[in-house]
Design a protein around this motif. Structure first.
Motif, PDB file in Angstrom:
ATOM      1  N   VAL A   4       0.853  -1.199   0.000  1.00  0.00           N
ATOM      2  CA  VAL A   4       0.000   0.000   0.000  1.00  0.00           C
ATOM      3  C   VAL A   4       0.885   1.245   0.000  1.00  0.00           C
ATOM      4  O   VAL A   4       0.682   2.179  -0.767  1.00  0.00           O
ATOM      5  CB  VAL A   4      -0.954   0.008   1.231  1.00  0.00           C
ATOM      6  N   ARG A   5       1.897   1.205   0.880  1.00  0.00           N
ATOM      7  CA  ARG A   5       2.825   2.342   0.947  1.00  0.00           C
ATOM      8  C   ARG A   5       3.516   2.571  -0.390  1.00  0.00           C
ATOM      9  O   ARG A   5       3.692   3.690  -0.839  1.00  0.00           O
ATOM     10  CB  ARG A   5       3.886   2.071   2.020  1.00  0.00           C
ATOM     11  N   ARG A   6       3.918   1.439  -1.009  1.00  0.00           N
ATOM     12  CA  ARG A   6       4.619   1.530  -2.288  1.00  0.00           C
ATOM     13  C   ARG A   6       3.717   2.121  -3.370  1.00  0.00           C
ATOM     14  O   ARG A   6       4.153   2.948  -4.170  1.00  0.00           O
ATOM     15  CB  ARG A   6       5.105   0.141  -2.718  1.00  0.00           C
ATOM     16  N   SER A   7       2.459   1.699  -3.377  1.00  0.00           N
ATOM     17  CA  SER A   7       1.558   2.225  -4.409  1.00  0.00           C
ATOM     18  C   SER A   7       1.237   3.709  -4.156  1.00  0.00           C
ATOM     19  O   SER A   7       1.105   4.480  -5.108  1.00  0.00           O
ATOM     20  CB  SER A   7       0.277   1.402  -4.506  1.00  0.00           C
ATOM     21  N   ILE A   8       1.154   4.115  -2.864  1.00  0.00           N
ATOM     22  CA  ILE A   8       0.935   5.550  -2.566  1.00  0.00           C
ATOM     23  C   ILE A   8       2.136   6.364  -3.044  1.00  0.00           C
ATOM     24  O   ILE A   8       1.990   7.421  -3.663  1.00  0.00           O
ATOM     25  CB  ILE A   8       0.691   5.772  -1.050  1.00  0.00           C
ATOM     26  N   PHE A   9       3.342   5.806  -2.794  1.00  0.00           N
ATOM     27  CA  PHE A   9       4.557   6.493  -3.220  1.00  0.00           C
ATOM     28  C   PHE A   9       4.593   6.640  -4.748  1.00  0.00           C
ATOM     29  O   PHE A   9       4.870   7.711  -5.285  1.00  0.00           O
ATOM     30  CB  PHE A   9       5.791   5.723  -2.722  1.00  0.00           C
ATOM     31  N   ALA A  10       4.264   5.531  -5.420  1.00  0.00           N
ATOM     32  CA  ALA A  10       4.276   5.552  -6.889  1.00  0.00           C
ATOM     33  C   ALA A  10       3.256   6.551  -7.422  1.00  0.00           C
ATOM     34  O   ALA A  10       3.518   7.295  -8.378  1.00  0.00           O
ATOM     35  CB  ALA A  10       3.969   4.154  -7.426  1.00  0.00           C
ATOM     36  N   TRP A  11       2.087   6.603  -6.780  1.00  0.00           N
ATOM     37  CA  TRP A  11       1.026   7.536  -7.199  1.00  0.00           C
ATOM     38  C   TRP A  11       1.494   8.977  -7.015  1.00  0.00           C
ATOM     39  O   TRP A  11       1.337   9.816  -7.905  1.00  0.00           O
ATOM     40  CB  TRP A  11      -0.242   7.266  -6.394  1.00  0.00           C
ATOM     41  N   SER A  12       2.112   9.265  -5.837  1.00  0.00           N
ATOM     42  CA  SER A  12       2.556  10.651  -5.611  1.00  0.00           C
ATOM     43  C   SER A  12       3.655  11.050  -6.581  1.00  0.00           C
ATOM     44  O   SER A  12       3.702  12.189  -7.038  1.00  0.00           O
ATOM     45  CB  SER A  12       3.041  10.887  -4.178  1.00  0.00           C
TER      46      SER A  12
END
Lengths: 313, 48
Positions: A4-12
């Motif tokens: 989840v953290r990784r996907s939030i990072f990728a999105w930002s």
């Protein structure tokens, strides 16, 4: 949790990249202006930079009497050379303009000119009715060529004093960039210069104020109608290394490009119009990605299907 | 004029531009530019 953290990072990151892409031109304009006008002490002391870089031209309209200027304006430099007693033509400045013109054309106006940046920022000011162009636009566009030939070339060469020295007519009577970047900061910070104010400053302020007000309503009025440097680069637009191409197979002539173009150019018909400052808004707006620059390859399926494109160059 | 011929125009202009700049430097035009640029240009800033 980790994914989840990784996907939030990728999105930002992707949002940031998108934002940066949208403001890329503005960032380049600000950075280039800061880079070529980086002598901060000049603004504080009311003086100008006197280092050796002043012998080199910068591509945009950047007055060498701006307190921060580290280089020289090509239009001012051309007049400085031809009004001297030793030369009647400037190989140095013309060669410099040939180089930049042949590589970039009016990309310089859109991305590297400090006075263009000022006009861009002024046009962001909200106003009840923005105009796409001034009445008589077709005729007024020719005015910049008249200014180039008359005020930059002919008058400085022909009207000379008793010792054979001419005047920089464009800088003296028209250039709003000199008033804005040179005149105002120097007069504010230098009391000696303040005492030398005359009718000429009032005249140049009048031109500057008119252009500032007009820039809020019309996009880049100075570049369109008066700039001699824009006139020079406009000649190179159709043949410069950096050009636009329209993939005729992908183009539906929907005119989205013309609607998006702040200069109101029918890009689908004339991708290399003399008025195009290569801002890239047409490319971004095209729903079929039919407009590409010479640096890019078309992403449209036609290229894969046909193995090539019918291109308007 | 076909596309391959058109491709050579900017190349020719770049070479011509470089030659012009070299001639200009050789003729000491840079000295004229420098002389003008390191002094406050009264005309440019609207002081006459």
């Amino acid at each position: 949790m980790f994914s989840v953290r990784r996907s939030i990072f990728a999105w930002s990151v992707s949002v940031l990249v998108k934002k940066m892409k949208r403001h890329l031109r503005l960032m380049v304009q600000v950075c280039f202006t800061a880079l070529t006008n980086g002598y901060a002490a000049g603004f504080a002391k009311g003086t100008i930079y006197k280092g050796s870089t002043k012998m080199y031209c910068v591509p945009g309209l950047n007055c060498y009497s701006c307190p921060g200027a580290l280089g020289s304006c090509p239009i001012g430099s051309f007049q400085a050379v031809v009004t001297s007693r030793d030369h009647i033509f400037s190989f140095y400045v013309v060669g410099f303009l040939l180089l930049f013109g042949a590589i970039l054309g009016r990309f310089v106006c859109g991305w590297l000119c400090p006075f263009g940046l000022v006009q861009d920022l002024l046009h962001k000011i909200p106003f009840s009715k923005k105009w796409k162009k001034l009445p008589g636009d077709r005729v007024l566009r020719w005015l910049k060529y008249v200014v180039l030939m008359g005020f930059v070339v002919i008058l400085p060469l022909v009207v000379v004093d008793i010792v054979g020295q001419g005047q920089p007519w464009f800088c003296k009577y028209i250039c709003p960039s000199g008033t804005l970047f040179g005149g105002i900061p120097l007069i504010v910070s230098n009391p000696l210069l303040r005492s030398a104010l005359s009718w000429l400053f009032a005249w140049k302020m009048l031109i500057l104020v008119a252009l500032v007000l007009l820039s809020v309503v019309v996009y880049r009025p100075f570049c369109r109608y008066l700039c001699p440097l824009g006139a020079v680069y406009s000649v190179f637009n159709p043949i410069a290394l950096y050009r636009y191409r329209v993939n005729e197979a992908a183009c539906t002539q929907c005119k989205t490009c013309q609607t998006a173009c702040p200069m109101d150019i029918p890009v689908y018909q004339t991708p290399n119009s003399a008025e195009c400052i290569r801002c890239g808004k047409c490319k971004a707006a095209c729903p079929h990605q039919a407009i590409v620059s010479t640096l890019e390859k078309s992403k449209t399926p036609c290229q894969e299907k046909c193995g090539g494109m019918s291109l308007k160059k | 004029m076909n596309e391959s011929q058109k491709k050579w125009i900017p190349i020719f202009l770049i070479v011509l531009g470089i030659c012009f700049v070299v001639i200009g430097v050789w003729q000491q035009e840079t000295a004229d530019v420098f002389r003008k640029a390191v002094n406050i240009c009264m005309e440019c800033i609207g002081l006459g």
